[in-house]
Design a protein around this motif. Sequence first.
Motif, PDB file in Angstrom:
ATOM      1  N   ALA A  17      41.336  48.649  44.097  1.00 17.07           N
ATOM      2  CA  ALA A  17      42.539  48.367  43.293  1.00 17.07           C
ATOM      3  C   ALA A  17      42.517  46.926  42.788  1.00 17.07           C
ATOM      4  N   ILE A  18      42.154  45.997  43.659  1.00 20.07           N
ATOM      5  CA  ILE A  18      42.116  44.586  43.249  1.00 20.07           C
ATOM      6  C   ILE A  18      41.001  44.363  42.239  1.00 20.07           C
ATOM      7  N   PHE A  19      39.847  44.966  42.478  1.00 21.34           N
ATOM      8  CA  PHE A  19      38.709  44.767  41.561  1.00 21.34           C
ATOM      9  C   PHE A  19      39.012  45.347  40.172  1.00 21.34           C
ATOM     10  N   SER A  20      39.956  46.277  40.097  1.00 22.28           N
ATOM     11  CA  SER A  20      40.241  46.905  38.802  1.00 22.28           C
ATOM     12  C   SER A  20      40.764  45.901  37.783  1.00 22.28           C
ATOM     13  N   ILE A  21      41.271  44.757  38.243  1.00 21.92           N
ATOM     14  CA  ILE A  21      41.787  43.784  37.283  1.00 21.92           C
ATOM     15  C   ILE A  21      40.651  43.106  36.506  1.00 21.92           C
ATOM     16  N   LEU A  22      39.448  43.252  37.011  1.00 15.99           N
ATOM     17  CA  LEU A  22      38.315  42.666  36.283  1.00 15.99           C
ATOM     18  C   LEU A  22      38.132  43.352  34.933  1.00 15.99           C
ATOM     19  N   ASN A  26      46.381  46.790  35.225  1.00 22.31           N
ATOM     20  CA  ASN A  26      46.698  48.211  35.149  1.00 22.31           C
ATOM     21  C   ASN A  26      47.711  48.578  36.231  1.00 22.31           C
ATOM     22  N   PRO A  27      48.328  49.762  36.158  1.00 20.54           N
ATOM     23  CA  PRO A  27      49.376  50.139  37.122  1.00 20.54           C
ATOM     24  C   PRO A  27      48.905  50.134  38.579  1.00 20.54           C
ATOM     25  N   VAL A  28      47.639  50.486  38.808  1.00 22.06           N
ATOM     26  CA  VAL A  28      47.144  50.516  40.199  1.00 22.06           C
ATOM     27  C   VAL A  28      47.109  49.098  40.763  1.00 22.06           C
ATOM     28  N   TYR A  29      46.567  48.167  39.966  1.00 17.74           N
ATOM     29  CA  TYR A  29      46.531  46.762  40.407  1.00 17.74           C
ATOM     30  C   TYR A  29      47.934  46.259  40.645  1.00 17.74           C
ATOM     31  N   ARG A  30      48.855  46.595  39.725  1.00 15.19           N
ATOM     32  CA  ARG A  30      50.237  46.134  39.822  1.00 15.19           C
ATOM     33  C   ARG A  30      50.876  46.633  41.120  1.00 15.19           C
ATOM     34  N   LEU A  31      50.612  47.891  41.451  1.00 10.53           N
ATOM     35  CA  LEU A  31      51.194  48.461  42.674  1.00 10.53           C
ATOM     36  C   LEU A  31      50.686  47.712  43.903  1.00 10.53           C
ATOM     37  N   PHE A  32      49.383  47.537  43.950  1.00 15.04           N
ATOM     38  CA  PHE A  32      48.823  46.865  45.130  1.00 15.04           C
ATOM     39  C   PHE A  32      49.167  45.376  45.178  1.00 15.04           C
ATOM     40  N   GLU A  33      49.377  44.781  44.009  1.00 16.73           N
ATOM     41  CA  GLU A  33      49.827  43.382  43.970  1.00 16.73           C
ATOM     42  C   GLU A  33      51.191  43.284  44.632  1.00 16.73           C
ATOM     43  N   HIS A  34      52.081  44.205  44.292  1.00 16.92           N
ATOM     44  CA  HIS A  34      53.421  44.190  44.877  1.00 16.92           C
ATOM     45  C   HIS A  34      53.372  44.504  46.368  1.00 16.92           C
ATOM     46  N   ILE A  35      52.484  45.425  46.744  1.00 14.47           N
ATOM     47  CA  ILE A  35      52.331  45.727  48.177  1.00 14.47           C
ATOM     48  C   ILE A  35      51.840  44.491  48.916  1.00 14.47           C
TER      49      ILE A  35
ATOM     50  N   LEU B 152      43.177  43.160  51.236  1.00 12.69           N
ATOM     51  CA  LEU B 152      43.698  42.689  49.948  1.00 12.69           C
ATOM     52  C   LEU B 152      43.358  41.213  49.764  1.00 12.69           C
ATOM     53  N   GLY B 153      43.576  40.426  50.801  1.00  6.93           N
ATOM     54  CA  GLY B 153      43.261  38.998  50.720  1.00  6.93           C
ATOM     55  C   GLY B 153      41.783  38.758  50.512  1.00  6.93           C
ATOM     56  N   ALA B 154      40.962  39.482  51.272  1.00  8.53           N
ATOM     57  CA  ALA B 154      39.510  39.315  51.145  1.00  8.53           C
ATOM     58  C   ALA B 154      39.032  39.738  49.762  1.00  8.53           C
ATOM     59  N   SER B 155      39.639  40.771  49.209  1.00 11.90           N
ATOM     60  CA  SER B 155      39.232  41.252  47.877  1.00 11.90           C
ATOM     61  C   SER B 155      39.580  40.237  46.807  1.00 11.90           C
ATOM     62  N   VAL B 156      40.783  39.669  46.893  1.00  8.58           N
ATOM     63  CA  VAL B 156      41.167  38.654  45.908  1.00  8.58           C
ATOM     64  C   VAL B 156      40.216  37.458  46.018  1.00  8.58           C
ATOM     65  N   PHE B 157      39.894  37.076  47.242  1.00  4.60           N
ATOM     66  CA  PHE B 157      38.971  35.960  47.476  1.00  4.60           C
ATOM     67  C   PHE B 157      37.589  36.292  46.885  1.00  4.60           C
ATOM     68  N   SER B 158      37.139  37.526  47.070  1.00  9.74           N
ATOM     69  CA  SER B 158      35.782  37.868  46.635  1.00  9.74           C
ATOM     70  C   SER B 158      35.672  38.015  45.125  1.00  9.74           C
TER      71      SER B 158
ATOM     72  N   PHE C 138      46.333  33.931  48.803  1.00 14.80           N
ATOM     73  CA  PHE C 138      45.774  34.940  47.905  1.00 14.80           C
ATOM     74  C   PHE C 138      46.807  35.949  47.433  1.00 14.80           C
ATOM     75  N   ALA C 139      47.903  36.087  48.180  1.00 11.58           N
ATOM     76  CA  ALA C 139      49.010  36.908  47.678  1.00 11.58           C
ATOM     77  C   ALA C 139      49.593  36.208  46.449  1.00 11.58           C
ATOM     78  N   TYR C 140      49.731  34.883  46.537  1.00 17.78           N
ATOM     79  CA  TYR C 140      50.211  34.085  45.412  1.00 17.78           C
ATOM     80  C   TYR C 140      49.268  34.223  44.223  1.00 17.78           C
ATOM     81  N   ALA C 141      47.962  34.095  44.500  1.00 17.21           N
ATOM     82  CA  ALA C 141      46.967  34.168  43.420  1.00 17.21           C
ATOM     83  C   ALA C 141      47.003  35.529  42.738  1.00 17.21           C
ATOM     84  N   SER C 142      47.112  36.589  43.514  1.00 17.73           N
ATOM     85  CA  SER C 142      47.130  37.929  42.897  1.00 17.73           C
ATOM     86  C   SER C 142      48.408  38.108  42.082  1.00 17.73           C
ATOM     87  N   GLY C 143      49.519  37.561  42.578  1.00 16.47           N
ATOM     88  CA  GLY C 143      50.768  37.636  41.828  1.00 16.47           C
ATOM     89  C   GLY C 143      50.686  36.897  40.506  1.00 16.47           C
TER      90      GLY C 143
END
Lengths: 208, 263, 276
Positions: A17-22, A26-35, B152-158, C138-143
Motif C-alpha cells: 500500500a505504501i509503495f503504491s504512492i511511487l 491512490n485510495p489504498v495509500y490514503r487508507l493506509f496513511e490514515h491507519i 508501515l514505518g519501515a515501508s515509508v523509510f524504505s 514516518f507517520a508524519y512523512a506519509s501524511g
Amino acid sequence: MNLDLAIWALAALSTLAIFSILYRENPVYRLFEHIFIGLATGYGISILWTQVLLPNWWTPMAGDGKWPWIFALVVGLMFYTIYTPRYAWMSRLLMATLMGMSAGIFFQGFARLYIPQLAASFLPLVQPEPPYVLFRNLVIVVTIVTVMTYFFFSFEHRSKVVRGSASLGRWLLMIAFGAIFGSTVMARMALLTYRIWYLLQGRPEIGT
Amino acid sequence: MLALKILLGFAAGIAFLGLLDRFTNTRSRRLLMVSFTFLGGLFYLLEFVIPPGTGFLGWQAPNPARDNFLSPLIEQIGQVVLVIGGFAFGLGLLNLAALHGRTLLRGRPGWVNSLAFFVAMVGMTVAGLFQANSPTLRTVHRLLFEGLYQPLGASVFSILAFFITTAAYRAFRIRSGEATLMMAAAFIVMMAQVPMGMMLTDWLPTQGWLAYFRIEQVSDWLMTVLNMAALRAVGFGIGIGGLAMSLRVWLSLEKGTYFGKEM
Amino acid sequence: MDLRLEHASLFVLVLELLLCGLILARIFAARGGRIPFIRRIPGLSAIDEGVGRATEMGRPVLFSLGLGGLDIVTLQALAVLGHVARLAARYASRVIVPVVDAVIFPVTEEVLRDAYAAEGKPELFQPEDVRFLSDQQFAYASGVMGIINRESVASSFLFGSFFAESLILAEAGHQVGAVQVAGTPSTTQIPFFIAACDYTIIGEEYYAASAYLTQEPTFLGSLIGQDWGKIALLATIVIMVGVASLWSLTHGGAMTGFEEKLTGFLQYMPGAAAGR
C-alpha cells in the motif's frame, strides 16, 4: 488463523500500500496513511501515559502522596487557553517560559558541542610532522577558514581574496555534501532490500 | 485525604490563574512574559557558569566535585517540564479528532479514511494501555504493532531507496561545476562501499604512497578529513547563529508575529 | 581531546561573553540607526517567487516546520512561516501547515491567523489548513506525502529540523512539480535538499532568514554581530594554529604536551571544587 501468518499478511499489505504512492496517490495509500496516523496517535497516547505521565506524575502524586504535582496539570492546562481569546495570553506566557529555558540550555549546548571542535582545529602546519599529516592538517584548516568565509553576510564578496576564499569554501562544501549523500545510499538500499526480502521470504510456514 | 488535597490544590491553582487574569493588564502581562522568559533561561545559564563545589547558604550538591548547588534541580525541573509538555498532547489530539470527526459525521468524501483513523487510534490506545491485563488485547496489540505500525514505518523509510535514486539521477544531470563536484564525491564514496567499486583501484598496491589513491582510502579521507572539516565550519556558523537567536529570545529582543503580540 | 565542560570554564565564559557582547553591540548599533548591509541570499529571495507562483496557479503552498519541538530552530521556522503566510494572505493563497509537535500546533495556528488578519483578510484563514498529523517521524512523512499529492501544491517550503524523512518530503514535492525551498541547520540532510529542491538554505543562512526577510534592525544587527563572532573564532583558530605550529617546531613534532596544556587551559575553572 495462525497469528504470525496474519501479522505477515498485514505487514505485506501495508508495504504494498505504501509503495503504491511511487506510481501515484491512490485510495489504498490514503487508507493506509490514515491507519498509520491513527496507530501512531494511539501509540503516542499509550506511551505518553505509561512512560511519561504515570511514572513521573501520577505515581508520585497519587501513589507517594506528593499532591503538589497537581499544579503541573494546572500549568499544563494553560496550553489550552490559546483557544479562548480572553485567556490566550496565559498560553503565551507558558510558551515564552519554555522558550527562555530552551535558550538557556543552548548556552551550555554551544560550549559542549563546539569548544571541543574548536580545540581540535588547532593543528600544526609546520615540519617536522610527517608529510601526510601536514597535508591533512592543511586541508582541515583551509577548509574551515574558507567555508566560514563563505558564510559572511555583511559584505558583498567583492575583494578577490574574499571572493576566492568563499568560492573555494563553497566547492569544498559541495564535495562534503556529496560525500554525505554517497555514504547514505547504501543504508537506504539496505532498507529496501530488507522490505523486499520480507515480502518474498518472510512468510511464516502455515502450521508452525 | 490525599484526594481532597489534590482537588483543593487544583482548585487553588485555577483560582490563582483566574486572579492573575483579573488583576493584570496588557503592560503587566508583557512584563510577566519578559520576566519568566529571562528567569527560565537564567536558571540554566547560572547552573552552567557557577563552578562545581559552590554552595548556597550552607547547602551543597551531593557530588560537589562535579555539581554546584543548582545542578540537582536540573533533573527535577526536567521532570516537571516533561510532564507539562505531555499534557500538551491533547492539543494535537483535539485537532485530529475534530478534523476527522467532522468528516465522518457530515459524511464528507473520505469518511472511510476518517473511520479507519478512529478505529486504528482507539484500537492501539486500548491495546497499548491494557494489554498487560488481557491476552486478547496482547494479541490485538501484536497485530496492530507488528502487523501494521512497524511495517508501515519501515515501508515509508524504505521508499527512500527509490527517492535517493531519482534525486541522484536528477542531480547528476545538472550541468554546473558545483553539482559535478558533489556528484563526483558521492560517486567515489558509493563505489568504495561495494566490491565492484573497489575493483576499480584493486590494481594499486596496498602499501606505500600509491595506496592512498585506492578508492576506499580516498573515500575514507573524504569522509574523515574534508567532510569533517566542512561540517565543523558549518557547525561553527550554526552555533553562533543559534547563540544569537537564543540571546534574542532570552532577553526578549526577538520581535515577530508571536513574541511581539499584544497580551 | 576529552574535554569536560558540564560547567563553564574560564575560557568558555570569556568566549561566550565575547560572542554575546559582539552580537548585542551590533543589535544596539542597528537599533540606533546604523542599518547594516546584508548580501543577497538566493534561496531566501526565492520565497516570494514561490508564493507568487502558487497564486498564479491557483494551488496552495505547503510549509513544513520539520520535526523539532519548541526550540530555537522551530522558532526561526515560525518566523519564516509568518512571512510566507503574510505574502499568501496578501495574494489570497492558501498555506497548508502540517505540524508534528502538539505544543507547536496552537502557536502555528495563531501565526497563520494573525498573518491573514494583518493583511485584512481574516475570513480567508482556514483552520483546517493547520493540521497536527503525528509526532512519529514516518507517520508524519506519509501524511505530508499524501497532502502534497492530494492538494497538488504549487510551492513547498521545508524549514526546521529534519532527519531521514527530508528526502521523502522533498521528492513528494518534486513529483507534483512544486517549487521547493528548503532550509535547515541539520547539516546531514542538506545534501538531499540540494539534490531535490530548487533552492537550499545552508547552515547559518537559516538563522539569517528572519533578518533577510523582515529587514528588522534588531535582526540585521544580530546578523552582523554573528559575522564579527565568526571573525573572532577565525582569528582564534589562526592564532592557535600558529601556536601549535611553533610548538611542533620546538618539540620535534610531538604534540602530546600541547594537547595536555590546551586541555588544562580550556578546562581551567577558578573556584572549582578540589579533586575535579
